[in-house]
Design an enzyme around this catalytic site. Sequence first.
Site, mmCIF file in Angstrom:
data_model
loop_
_atom_site.group_PDB
_atom_site.id
_atom_site.type_symbol
_atom_site.label_atom_id
_atom_site.label_comp_id
_atom_site.label_asym_id
_atom_site.label_seq_id
_atom_site.Cartn_x
_atom_site.Cartn_y
_atom_site.Cartn_z
ATOM 1 N N GLY A 67 93.420 -2.648 19.498
ATOM 2 C CA GLY A 67 94.597 -2.043 20.096
ATOM 3 C C GLY A 67 94.393 -1.647 21.540
ATOM 4 N N CYS A 68 95.222 -0.729 21.988
ATOM 5 C CA CYS A 68 95.262 -0.345 23.401
ATOM 6 C C CYS A 68 93.983 0.320 23.889
ATOM 7 C CB CYS A 68 96.440 0.590 23.648
ATOM 8 S SG CYS A 68 98.036 -0.142 23.264
ATOM 9 N N TYR A 69 93.277 0.984 23.011
ATOM 10 C CA TYR A 69 92.094 1.703 23.484
ATOM 11 C C TYR A 69 90.952 0.766 23.864
ATOM 12 C CZ TYR A 69 88.626 1.385 19.744
ATOM 13 O OH TYR A 69 87.662 0.947 18.879
#
Length: 184
Positions: A67-69
């Site tokens: 994901g975004c992290y």
Amino acid sequence: MLNPEVSKLGQQAALKAIKKWGQPISKITHLIFCTASCVDMPGADFQLVKLLSLNPSVTRTMIYEAGCYVDATVLRLAKDFAENNEGARILVVCAEITTVFFHGLTDTHIDILVGQAHGASAVIVGANLEPEIERPLFEIVACRQTIIPNSEHGVVANIREMGFNYYLSGEVPKFVGGNVGFSD
């Protein structure tokens, strides 16, 4: 279908980064590849090694479904690899073709458009640069991550039979903006 196309998209970004770096591809010692678009074996990292004709013994790290992290994660890993492996040059590639996020829109769930975006980015990271041939654009001074309290509802994705369910809270800009720090 996605694994070869994600690799090809990553190849385009990697070639741009390598051209801007100005050094031979043979100097790349590590590859970090991240995607949430597919999970195949052999993976997108393996395919990218072949597409770029990288040395088959390049040290590979593949990160799926983070994901975004993952953006901060790959920079932290690249910095660690560069500082702990003399002469290392790390190619970092993130590529997404998020067809698994494709769902019809609703008036109350237009955030799903963000999950349907696609693209790729790449960067070369190194330490102890050779000043006569390498000119850094940026310096990674520090890279760390932390969990922001009460943020678990900010970005939520679940794998289901019909693909990914994806939810992006309107509070995400507040979470990020209120927790980014810069050092002098």
